[in-house]
Design a protein around this motif. Structure first.
Motif, PDB file in Angstrom:
ATOM      1  N   THR A   1       0.776  -1.034  -0.003  1.00 28.84           N
ATOM      2  CA  THR A   1      -0.006   0.079  -0.210  1.00 28.84           C
ATOM      3  C   THR A   1       0.986   1.251   0.032  1.00 28.84           C
ATOM      4  OG1 THR A   1      -1.627  -1.272   1.320  1.00 28.84           O
ATOM      5  CG2 THR A   1      -1.798   1.069   1.212  1.00 28.84           C
ATOM      6  N   GLU A   2       1.904   1.190   0.871  1.00 29.35           N
ATOM      7  CA  GLU A   2       2.818   2.562   0.865  1.00 29.35           C
ATOM      8  C   GLU A   2       3.456   2.343  -0.579  1.00 29.35           C
ATOM      9  OE1 GLU A   2       4.413   2.457   5.622  1.00 29.35           O
ATOM     10  OE2 GLU A   2       5.071   0.817   4.327  1.00 29.35           O
ATOM     11  N   ALA A   3       4.064   1.316  -0.972  1.00 27.07           N
ATOM     12  CA  ALA A   3       4.577   1.281  -2.268  1.00 27.07           C
ATOM     13  C   ALA A   3       3.877   1.972  -3.319  1.00 27.07           C
ATOM     14  CB  ALA A   3       5.194  -0.083  -2.656  1.00 27.07           C
ATOM     15  N   VAL A   4       2.676   1.675  -3.377  1.00 31.60           N
ATOM     16  CA  VAL A   4       1.796   2.104  -4.396  1.00 31.60           C
ATOM     17  C   VAL A   4       1.559   3.560  -4.258  1.00 31.60           C
ATOM     18  CG1 VAL A   4      -0.649   1.845  -5.438  1.00 31.60           C
ATOM     19  CG2 VAL A   4       0.517  -0.289  -4.940  1.00 31.60           C
ATOM     20  N   LYS A   5       1.370   3.820  -3.111  1.00 29.16           N
ATOM     21  CA  LYS A   5       1.174   5.444  -2.988  1.00 29.16           C
ATOM     22  C   LYS A   5       2.489   6.256  -3.478  1.00 29.16           C
ATOM     23  CE  LYS A   5      -1.709   5.761   1.064  1.00 29.16           C
ATOM     24  NZ  LYS A   5      -1.676   5.523   2.659  1.00 29.16           N
ATOM     25  N   GLU A   6       3.669   5.826  -2.925  1.00 29.19           N
ATOM     26  CA  GLU A   6       4.524   6.155  -3.725  1.00 29.19           C
ATOM     27  C   GLU A   6       4.767   6.304  -5.177  1.00 29.19           C
ATOM     28  OE1 GLU A   6       7.306   7.894  -1.954  1.00 29.19           O
ATOM     29  OE2 GLU A   6       7.041   7.170   0.076  1.00 29.19           O
ATOM     30  N   LEU A   7       4.402   5.302  -5.811  1.00 28.16           N
ATOM     31  CA  LEU A   7       4.302   4.975  -7.333  1.00 28.16           C
ATOM     32  C   LEU A   7       3.372   6.135  -7.696  1.00 28.16           C
ATOM     33  CD1 LEU A   7       4.485   1.227  -7.632  1.00 28.16           C
ATOM     34  CD2 LEU A   7       6.071   2.809  -8.647  1.00 28.16           C
TER      35      LEU A   7
ATOM     36  N   ASN B   1       6.367  13.752 -17.851  1.00 30.16           N
ATOM     37  CA  ASN B   1       6.394  12.668 -18.869  1.00 30.16           C
ATOM     38  C   ASN B   1       5.859  11.159 -18.259  1.00 30.16           C
ATOM     39  OD1 ASN B   1       7.079  14.450 -21.084  1.00 30.16           O
ATOM     40  ND2 ASN B   1       9.421  13.958 -20.287  1.00 30.16           N
ATOM     41  N   LYS B   2       5.046  10.578 -18.956  1.00 28.25           N
ATOM     42  CA  LYS B   2       4.487   9.527 -18.331  1.00 28.25           C
ATOM     43  C   LYS B   2       5.535   8.319 -18.082  1.00 28.25           C
ATOM     44  CE  LYS B   2       2.158   6.482 -20.562  1.00 28.25           C
ATOM     45  NZ  LYS B   2       1.341   5.572 -21.394  1.00 28.25           N
ATOM     46  N   PRO B   3       6.013   8.323 -16.782  1.00 31.13           N
ATOM     47  CA  PRO B   3       7.250   7.707 -16.658  1.00 31.13           C
ATOM     48  C   PRO B   3       7.186   5.881 -16.536  1.00 31.13           C
ATOM     49  CG  PRO B   3       6.338   8.278 -14.436  1.00 31.13           C
ATOM     50  CD  PRO B   3       5.107   8.585 -15.525  1.00 31.13           C
ATOM     51  N   PHE B   4       5.894   5.548 -16.562  1.00 35.14           N
ATOM     52  CA  PHE B   4       5.531   4.155 -16.692  1.00 35.14           C
ATOM     53  C   PHE B   4       4.600   3.706 -17.917  1.00 35.14           C
ATOM     54  CE2 PHE B   4       5.655   4.605 -11.877  1.00 35.14           C
ATOM     55  CZ  PHE B   4       7.258   4.237 -11.835  1.00 35.14           C
ATOM     56  N   GLU B   5       4.679   2.709 -18.405  1.00 39.63           N
ATOM     57  CA  GLU B   5       3.685   2.149 -19.401  1.00 39.63           C
ATOM     58  C   GLU B   5       2.409   2.031 -18.664  1.00 39.63           C
ATOM     59  OE1 GLU B   5       4.363   0.521 -22.740  1.00 39.63           O
ATOM     60  OE2 GLU B   5       5.938   2.123 -22.572  1.00 39.63           O
ATOM     61  N   ILE B   6       2.123   1.534 -17.431  1.00 42.65           N
ATOM     62  CA  ILE B   6       0.988   1.216 -16.827  1.00 42.65           C
ATOM     63  C   ILE B   6       0.832   1.894 -15.683  1.00 42.65           C
ATOM     64  CG2 ILE B   6      -0.168  -0.666 -15.707  1.00 42.65           C
ATOM     65  CD1 ILE B   6       0.832  -2.666 -17.723  1.00 42.65           C
ATOM     66  N   GLU B   7      -0.052   2.765 -15.454  1.00 43.35           N
ATOM     67  CA  GLU B   7      -0.375   3.445 -14.192  1.00 43.35           C
ATOM     68  C   GLU B   7      -0.558   2.570 -13.082  1.00 43.35           C
ATOM     69  OE1 GLU B   7      -3.855   6.130 -14.722  1.00 43.35           O
ATOM     70  OE2 GLU B   7      -3.457   6.750 -12.530  1.00 43.35           O
ATOM     71  N   PRO B   8       0.174   2.892 -11.966  1.00 39.49           N
ATOM     72  CA  PRO B   8       0.186   2.318 -10.721  1.00 39.49           C
ATOM     73  C   PRO B   8      -1.182   2.840 -10.065  1.00 39.49           C
ATOM     74  CG  PRO B   8       1.722   4.003 -10.717  1.00 39.49           C
ATOM     75  CD  PRO B   8       1.212   4.142 -12.033  1.00 39.49           C
ATOM     76  N   LYS B   9      -1.837   1.515  -9.575  1.00 39.11           N
ATOM     77  CA  LYS B   9      -3.046   1.663  -8.904  1.00 39.11           C
ATOM     78  C   LYS B   9      -3.155   0.347  -7.964  1.00 39.11           C
ATOM     79  CE  LYS B   9      -7.634   3.412 -10.189  1.00 39.11           C
ATOM     80  NZ  LYS B   9      -8.175   4.400 -11.279  1.00 39.11           N
ATOM     81  N   TRP B  10      -3.605   0.978  -6.705  1.00 41.73           N
ATOM     82  CA  TRP B  10      -3.790  -0.194  -5.595  1.00 41.73           C
ATOM     83  C   TRP B  10      -4.586  -1.187  -6.343  1.00 41.73           C
ATOM     84  CZ3 TRP B  10      -6.772  -3.629  -2.719  1.00 41.73           C
ATOM     85  CH2 TRP B  10      -5.942  -3.871  -1.637  1.00 41.73           C
ATOM     86  N   GLY B  11      -4.103  -2.438  -6.186  1.00 46.60           N
ATOM     87  CA  GLY B  11      -4.884  -3.580  -6.659  1.00 46.60           C
ATOM     88  C   GLY B  11      -4.353  -4.170  -7.877  1.00 46.60           C
ATOM     89  N   ARG B  12      -3.656  -3.228  -8.542  1.00 49.69           N
ATOM     90  CA  ARG B  12      -2.819  -3.980  -9.651  1.00 49.69           C
ATOM     91  C   ARG B  12      -1.426  -4.431  -9.264  1.00 49.69           C
ATOM     92  NH1 ARG B  12      -3.909   1.194 -13.726  1.00 49.69           N
ATOM     93  NH2 ARG B  12      -6.039   0.937 -14.229  1.00 49.69           N
TER      94      ARG B  12
ATOM     95  N   TRP C   1      11.700   0.695 -10.189  1.00 48.82           N
ATOM     96  CA  TRP C   1      11.776   2.290  -9.650  1.00 48.82           C
ATOM     97  C   TRP C   1      11.870   2.161  -8.311  1.00 48.82           C
ATOM     98  CZ3 TRP C   1       8.296   4.900  -6.646  1.00 48.82           C
ATOM     99  CH2 TRP C   1       8.742   6.304  -6.532  1.00 48.82           C
ATOM    100  N   ILE C   2      11.164   1.331  -7.732  1.00 47.40           N
ATOM    101  CA  ILE C   2      11.046   1.062  -6.151  1.00 47.40           C
ATOM    102  C   ILE C   2      12.591   0.822  -5.647  1.00 47.40           C
ATOM    103  CG2 ILE C   2      10.141  -0.104  -4.109  1.00 47.40           C
ATOM    104  CD1 ILE C   2       7.510  -0.655  -5.835  1.00 47.40           C
ATOM    105  N   ALA C   3      12.993  -0.118  -6.086  1.00 42.15           N
ATOM    106  CA  ALA C   3      14.475  -0.711  -5.718  1.00 42.15           C
ATOM    107  C   ALA C   3      15.413   0.607  -6.157  1.00 42.15           C
ATOM    108  CB  ALA C   3      14.752  -2.072  -6.267  1.00 42.15           C
ATOM    109  N   GLU C   4      15.492   0.918  -7.124  1.00 44.43           N
ATOM    110  CA  GLU C   4      16.466   1.640  -7.858  1.00 44.43           C
ATOM    111  C   GLU C   4      16.399   3.177  -7.313  1.00 44.43           C
ATOM    112  OE1 GLU C   4      16.785   0.653 -11.992  1.00 44.43           O
ATOM    113  OE2 GLU C   4      17.122  -1.490 -11.419  1.00 44.43           O
ATOM    114  N   GLU C   5      14.895   3.619  -7.682  1.00 42.45           N
ATOM    115  CA  GLU C   5      15.072   5.280  -7.340  1.00 42.45           C
ATOM    116  C   GLU C   5      14.522   5.434  -6.055  1.00 42.45           C
ATOM    117  OE1 GLU C   5      15.964   7.165  -9.784  1.00 42.45           O
ATOM    118  OE2 GLU C   5      16.230   5.181 -11.257  1.00 42.45           O
ATOM    119  N   LEU C   6      13.403   4.781  -5.538  1.00 41.43           N
ATOM    120  CA  LEU C   6      12.916   5.267  -4.211  1.00 41.43           C
ATOM    121  C   LEU C   6      13.781   4.710  -3.283  1.00 41.43           C
ATOM    122  CD1 LEU C   6      10.448   6.332  -2.840  1.00 41.43           C
ATOM    123  CD2 LEU C   6       9.502   4.018  -2.880  1.00 41.43           C
TER     124      LEU C   6
END
Lengths: 498, 498
Positions: free
Chosen positions: A341-347, A356-367, A376-381
């Motif tokens: 849940t926290e990770a998705v919030k960050e995304l 610019n759209k940074p991901f192909e697929i929009e992050p959303k809780w439940g996906r 992105w989580i491991a490398e950037e965040l």
């Protein structure tokens, strides 16, 4: 038998190794052992040690010829280092790259730069010739594709040999860790009636001449070799759970198989997994603790014992890659843990704020988290290994334990920079009624999971476990680009040499 | 993380174990570790040690109730020994055979006979119930057939749990041996295009939805998942040979598969083999030396570390079986070695002199040794392990090295009493021209063995190796009657549970 052999005194060994004899071995010393033998330089107040007569077997990696003496670099695959052999040029006839030799001579400290020891050769025996024109492993740089096509010879290159040794030492340190924690190494079945992940990517196993053709196996026919359709295992987890319900702590290092159609740099059709399962866990953090501890142990052992091989594999990026490894194995720096849940919030925040759209697929809780999100989580965040915990129940298999919140399960993925998912694990649903409902809700047949439910019916205990893709682990450690170079003889769709 | 946990001081460990921290572990101590913790009796001149508060998790194996206190035997599978828990009878409600529990209390030396230590329980937490009426693992003796039908629960019996632990310690000692001798543990492919033994008993692997039906695979179709027909490995030898031609010393512990139609007590459709292969052997005796040395090492380690488990498995014959093990592992007593020709002479003489036909099949030079002959040699003629060497070329696979006599090959079988063949090995044919002719004479397609011939073409070295059936080894050590009890989840024709 058991007598000390000629060169056995060269065999360096920690005196506390669990071996009955202190020095004698059955086989002559390897180049690794010879290079670690005591210096022949005089030490203060001691008699000058005599250079010892030794016999060395191996392959010529290169040779520099001069008028009187020549220098041949010899490898036997026991270490990334070569042994320099100083040979009378008259004796070097036929010595070319790739030739196998038996050399006898004296081993002593080298007066020249670049190596500690050298072998002054008295006798050369050429055991196997190697036509320098025809030899497929020429000294020039060879492409990974070319080497994949010459899979049977590619461990003759420095990089591929280093990978084989890195696998060996990493395997050993992981086994040491689990043995030490009271785990029992158990062999789980490779052929199985179960498809743990239910992903429909299991290979079918048939016995020609007994089984019906594969196309007609949708309903079990009595002509099956095993009496029912058999698949190659995709995970040993369910079997380990059965063993953990009596042995408490078990692990395995087992091949696993997925008929993957995707051709990525991190998928193989046949790969090895270390899977551990143990009873009496309290929560998912207990499982993360063992993952973090065991992997840090493996990283530390690699940085102690496999530095040479890692340097070969790291190549020009060695300094930077060493830093990543040092940082990951730092005991004082606990790996980040966050909820899905926290990770998705960050995304979501990042996605919303990006120009610019940074991901192909929009992050959303439940996906599901896609590879792009994981990295992105491991490398950037985080910029380091990160446990993402408590995914939505709908995204995960039926056996993961339902959390109190009613919509997530007690699981985690360990994400690492440059790779994405390295480990997956969870606490397992140990409550009989809850599990039974989850089996039914998943559309699985209850009778196929009778035995699995039995484990909960009779003295079931809270338990959990995880699986780490072994090739992914060595890929992460070595920084090697494609997982196909992380296993000696890789298999993927369309490719199965040897 | 990495902090010493509450009970970590109980964790007994050789100070030289390759673990970074001297005592702290991630997980709480097992019953094995608790039973090995220091005595709480006062030692001369020292302060009386305080009994320590501990938490124990496990399963109730049995319970004796008295009016005021009760005695529950607790197992967690870490050792064949139970921990005696002394519990206030008021707290024992629901404690029946099979229930999983978390107990807290103080651990101290037991005043009663039969155990060194006991847990005086302060708190009982029942984690998982187990209906005493319904529980399939009742305390009465259960037949092997019944337990095979309840494969997922059978490691809850003492014998089957001891077997899992014996496998673990035997595996570990064999790995220690080979690591120590400079061997590299390498993973070889499970799916392969090769059928090493050519016995036509290989399982076929297909990917449903991609491969053609199994019946039409006689000619490779481009629709195969791997681009060609794939089989489950019957032996890792050829692949190990490729690795040994660069890494020198390699071994693997790999599953192997044979679609065996025979239902004997020493065959499984899926089994594990330790196979070792190394370069620069001189003759077949070099290979026998490593076999004898590694197995004696495993036997010695088992007699040191697995006595309890062996005693469980040996049952009433323990004294006799211990003698057999002690004799086999005796370093001073070299295992008998004889040639096939000598062995056949002995068999012929015995056959000619016997009043009643002692064998189904008359022994004769050039014929295979049947199980009846092998056992007579090991049990009657030698009464111990025996290497039979140099079989006729016609009886053995193409890759074994031709001897100078022109009709035998440099190979051996290790035969042991009560079992027959335990190990098979040979020096391999390293001469390119000789091997090429042998491939052709065996009716094999040269193009299938191109890569294998390459190993001889480019710096080929004399080499050899062997394979030991891991389940056969533990069967021999444990004296267990049927190999189906020597692996946690056995597979044979008509049987594949879980």
């Amino acid at each position: 038998m058991f007598s000390r052999r000629l060169f056995s005194s060269y065999n360096p060994r920690c005196s506390c190794l669990p071996h009955r004899r202190s020095y004698a071995t059955t086989l002559p010393p390897t180049i690794k052992q010879l290079l670690a033998s005591p210096s022949t330089k005089q030490q203060d107040g001691q008699a000058k040690p005599q250079p010892q007569k030794v016999e060395v077997t191996g392959w010529v990696r290169s040779i520099r010829r001069h008028a009187r003496i020549s220098f041949a670099m010899i490898t036997d695959g026991s270490t990334e280092k070569n042994l320099q052999a100083v040979v009378d040029t008259k004796l070097t006839k036929g010595l070319t790259n790739g030739v196998s030799v038996r050399l006898t001579g004296t081993l002593s400290d080298s007066p020249g730069p670049g190596q500690d020891k050298e072998l002054v050769v008295e006798n050369v025996e050429c055991l196997g010739e190697c036509d320098p024109e025809e030899y497929p492993i020429q000294k020039k740089a060879l492409t990974v594709d070319y080497l994949r096509d010459h899979c049977h010879l590619r461990t003759r290159t420095a990089e591929n040999a280093s990978m084989v040794r890195l696998r060996h030492t990493t395997l050993k340190s992981l086994q040491d860790y689990f043995d030490n924690e009271g785990f029992c190494y158990a062999h789980t079945p490779i052929t199985t009636a179960n498809d743990c992940e239910g992903a429909g990517e299991a290979f079918l196993v048939t016995a020609p001449g007994i089984d019906e053709p594969a196309s007609s196996t949708s309903s079990p026919a009595p002509s099956h070799f095993f009496g029912r359709p058999a698949y190659l295992t995709v995970s040993s987890q369910l079997h380990l759970e059965a063993l953990a319900s009596s042995i408490s702590r078990v692990y395995t290092i087992s091949p696993a198989f997925r008929a993957e159609r995707s051709h990525t740099g991190r998928h193989l059709a046949e790969f090895w997994m270390l899977e551990a399962e143990w009873a009496f866990t309290r929560n998912v953090d207990d499982v993360c603790d063992v993952v973090e501890d065991s992997l840090k142990f493996a990283l530390e052992k690699a940085s102690e014992n496999s530095k040479g091989d890692l340097n070969v594999l790291w190549g020009p990026d060695a300094t930077e890659k060493l830093k990543i490894l040092e940082s990951a194995k730092d005991e004082a720096k606990k790996w980040t843990r966050m909820s899905y849940t926290e990770a998705v919030k960050e995304l979501e925040t990042f996605y919303a704020q990006a120009k610019n759209k940074p991901f192909e697929i929009e992050p959303k809780w439940g996906r599901s988290l896609g590879s792009e999100h994981e990295r992105w989580i491991a490398e950037e965040l985080v910029d380091g290994p990160v446990f993402v915990k408590d995914y939505p129940e709908t995204l995960k298999p039926f056996y993961m334990r339902a959390n109190e919140d009613g919509n997530t399960v007690g699981c985690f993925d360990l994400l690492v920079p440059g790779l994405g998912e390295l480990v997956g694990g969870s606490v397992r649903e140990e409550r009989y009624d809850v599990l039974k409902k989850k089996v039914e809700d998943a559309g699985l047949k209850l009778e196929d999971y009778d035995w699995y439910l039995d484990l909960r019916k009779y003295g079931g205990a809270p338990h959990g476990g995880f699986g780490v893709g072994f090739e992914r682990l060595v890929k992460w450690m070595s920084g090697v680009e494609n997982i196909r170079e992380c296993i000696p003889m890789p298999r993927w769709q369309g490719r199965m040499l040897l």
